[in-house]
Design a protein around this motif. Sequence first.
Motif, PDB file in Angstrom:
ATOM      1  N   GLY A 127      45.105  67.536 -29.944  1.00 29.23           N
ATOM      2  CA  GLY A 127      45.841  66.331 -30.323  1.00 29.23           C
ATOM      3  C   GLY A 127      46.541  66.589 -31.640  1.00 29.23           C
ATOM      4  O   GLY A 127      46.428  67.677 -32.213  1.00 29.23           O
ATOM      5  N   PHE A 128      47.257  65.583 -32.115  1.00 29.56           N
ATOM      6  CA  PHE A 128      47.964  65.719 -33.395  1.00 29.56           C
ATOM      7  C   PHE A 128      47.685  64.556 -34.332  1.00 29.56           C
ATOM      8  O   PHE A 128      47.644  63.398 -33.906  1.00 29.56           O
ATOM      9  N   HIS A 129      47.529  64.893 -35.615  1.00 28.32           N
ATOM     10  CA  HIS A 129      47.708  63.948 -36.701  1.00 28.32           C
ATOM     11  C   HIS A 129      49.152  64.122 -37.168  1.00 28.32           C
ATOM     12  O   HIS A 129      49.795  65.119 -36.866  1.00 28.32           O
ATOM     13  N   ARG A 145      54.761  53.001 -33.883  1.00 31.66           N
ATOM     14  CA  ARG A 145      55.041  53.575 -32.555  1.00 31.66           C
ATOM     15  C   ARG A 145      54.117  54.763 -32.282  1.00 31.66           C
ATOM     16  O   ARG A 145      53.644  54.947 -31.164  1.00 31.66           O
ATOM     17  N   LEU A 146      53.878  55.571 -33.310  1.00 31.35           N
ATOM     18  CA  LEU A 146      52.994  56.725 -33.115  1.00 31.35           C
ATOM     19  C   LEU A 146      51.572  56.286 -32.774  1.00 31.35           C
ATOM     20  O   LEU A 146      50.944  56.852 -31.880  1.00 31.35           O
ATOM     21  N   VAL A 147      51.079  55.281 -33.490  1.00 30.63           N
ATOM     22  CA  VAL A 147      49.722  54.790 -33.189  1.00 30.63           C
ATOM     23  C   VAL A 147      49.658  54.357 -31.728  1.00 30.63           C
ATOM     24  O   VAL A 147      48.716  54.711 -31.006  1.00 30.63           O
ATOM     25  N   ALA A 148      50.685  53.627 -31.284  1.00 32.62           N
ATOM     26  CA  ALA A 148      50.692  53.107 -29.909  1.00 32.62           C
ATOM     27  C   ALA A 148      50.695  54.233 -28.883  1.00 32.62           C
ATOM     28  O   ALA A 148      50.145  54.085 -27.793  1.00 32.62           O
ATOM     29  N   VAL A 151      49.046  59.007 -31.580  1.00 36.23           N
ATOM     30  CA  VAL A 151      48.947  59.760 -32.842  1.00 36.23           C
ATOM     31  C   VAL A 151      48.515  58.729 -33.877  1.00 36.23           C
ATOM     32  O   VAL A 151      49.330  57.998 -34.440  1.00 36.23           O
ATOM     33  N   THR A 152      47.185  58.642 -34.075  1.00 35.10           N
ATOM     34  CA  THR A 152      46.622  57.468 -34.734  1.00 35.10           C
ATOM     35  C   THR A 152      46.151  57.734 -36.160  1.00 35.10           C
ATOM     36  O   THR A 152      45.510  56.882 -36.765  1.00 35.10           O
ATOM     37  N   SER A 153      46.463  58.921 -36.681  1.00 35.51           N
ATOM     38  CA  SER A 153      46.021  59.250 -38.040  1.00 35.51           C
ATOM     39  C   SER A 153      47.147  59.930 -38.801  1.00 35.51           C
ATOM     40  O   SER A 153      47.928  60.689 -38.218  1.00 35.51           O
ATOM     41  N   PHE A 154      47.201  59.620 -40.099  1.00 36.83           N
ATOM     42  CA  PHE A 154      48.342  60.021 -40.927  1.00 36.83           C
ATOM     43  C   PHE A 154      47.830  60.620 -42.227  1.00 36.83           C
ATOM     44  O   PHE A 154      47.073  59.982 -42.953  1.00 36.83           O
ATOM     45  N   LYS A 155      48.271  61.846 -42.484  1.00 34.96           N
ATOM     46  CA  LYS A 155      47.779  62.498 -43.700  1.00 34.96           C
ATOM     47  C   LYS A 155      48.796  62.343 -44.828  1.00 34.96           C
ATOM     48  O   LYS A 155      49.990  62.549 -44.643  1.00 34.96           O
TER      49      LYS A 155
END
Length: 465
Positions: A127-129, A145-148, A151-155
């Motif tokens: 998967g991807f952050h 949009r990414l969470v939906a 891609v639910t995590s952001f660094k």
Amino acid sequence: MSRTVIHGGLVVTASDEIHADVLIEGGRIAALAAHGTDAATSWSADRRIDATGMYVLPGGVDAHTHMEMPFGGTYAADTFETGTRAAAWGGTTTIVDFAIQTMGRSLREGLDTWHAKADGRCAVDYGFHMILSDVNESSLKEMDRLVAEGVTSFKLFMAYPGVFYSDDGRILRAMQRASGNGGLVMMHAENGIAIDVLVEQALAEGRTDPRYHGDVRKVALEAEATHRAVQLARVAGAPLYVVHVSADEAVDEIAAARHKGLPVFGETCPQYLFLSTDNLAEPGFEGAKYVCSTPLRPREHQEVLWRGLRNNELQVVSTDHCPFCFSGQKEMGRGDFSKIPNGMPGVEHRMDLLHQAVVDGHLSRRRWVEIACASPARMFGLYPKKGTIAPGADADVVIYDPGAEQTISAETHHMAVDYSAYEGRRVTGQVRTVLSRGVPVIEDRAYVGHAGHGTYLPRGTCQYL
Ligand SMILES: [Zn+2]
């Protein structure tokens, strides 16, 4: 539908240790039954795997890797193909890697680039952050949009000014957005503005060897940034996951936040548990092999990290796998430690090193599985598909020989890098067989997988730990 039975082993999950046979059907765990019972012996199967004397573990989940990541004009040496193959050799069947937003560009463009690198090449699932380099109105909107779409995590970075760095205002905005959309902010917590001053001063005074990388990246500057990140998350009402915690005082900040009941989580990595500033100080230019950020710390910090893992002050052990060859890559920093690409290889040895910690008495077997498999899966919205052995879960299963002795070495590892950070280290325990969704990837210590077996994993949102 193909059926596999794994019999005779000790099934170890984060919650249980049971002598059970495992039935796999169509790539998923179909049932568990106590070994020797009628239920278990009546199962028909196309394949039977004898796990007598072995542990039967959920596949490892490494939630922090950087395959072919660009850094300082070069790229991390493992591709998604070589890196996921090495992961499988070490009993890791899921990685979550970091897609990078280029400054001035959209998140979408960064994500597409990383999909193109990984698509059709991985040996195990991934998967991807998303790394947020440029927090602005449009990238904030894109987060939703990414969470939906999984891609639910952001660094975000409090370090690396001019590259990935975000100031406190940008961090706060991203955290506010995450608190509204269910995203999880992952923080590189070091005060990069102050560190850059110390780097400049060290170099001006002729302190250019790798050891000074550890010197300038002060414990206080990790602890301060960790504290600040916690307070910003608190103001935003957002959860916070602090990546690669290496300093004792940073563990204290996370513990204090959790004591207040805040949803703050901490990750550490094998390099901080097993290596120290002694390695950074190795003679010649050898110390460059151990340059990563946050940096290795003096030995005394290790006991605090182990304690943190036992007490659930820290929840996850990932690798921050970001390998650069000594020859030609790490060497870019001869005479200037600030030009040494930051990162170390590790994706292959996380499960083994943590098993050694079980042997050494730092962790229980169940806690080993928890911090390496179940907790990262929960944290990043993959549980119970990944991270456990239970009916309905993906049949990502490791048959682990707890008594096998091995010596870690660049001669025998499978990562595309010319050194091992653990060269010559003897460890007890070794992966024998690995299944990914029921399909053998490693079979009796032979690689039988292939690039493209691994599929992309859209993820759910964080389950608090
Ligand atoms: Zn990293």
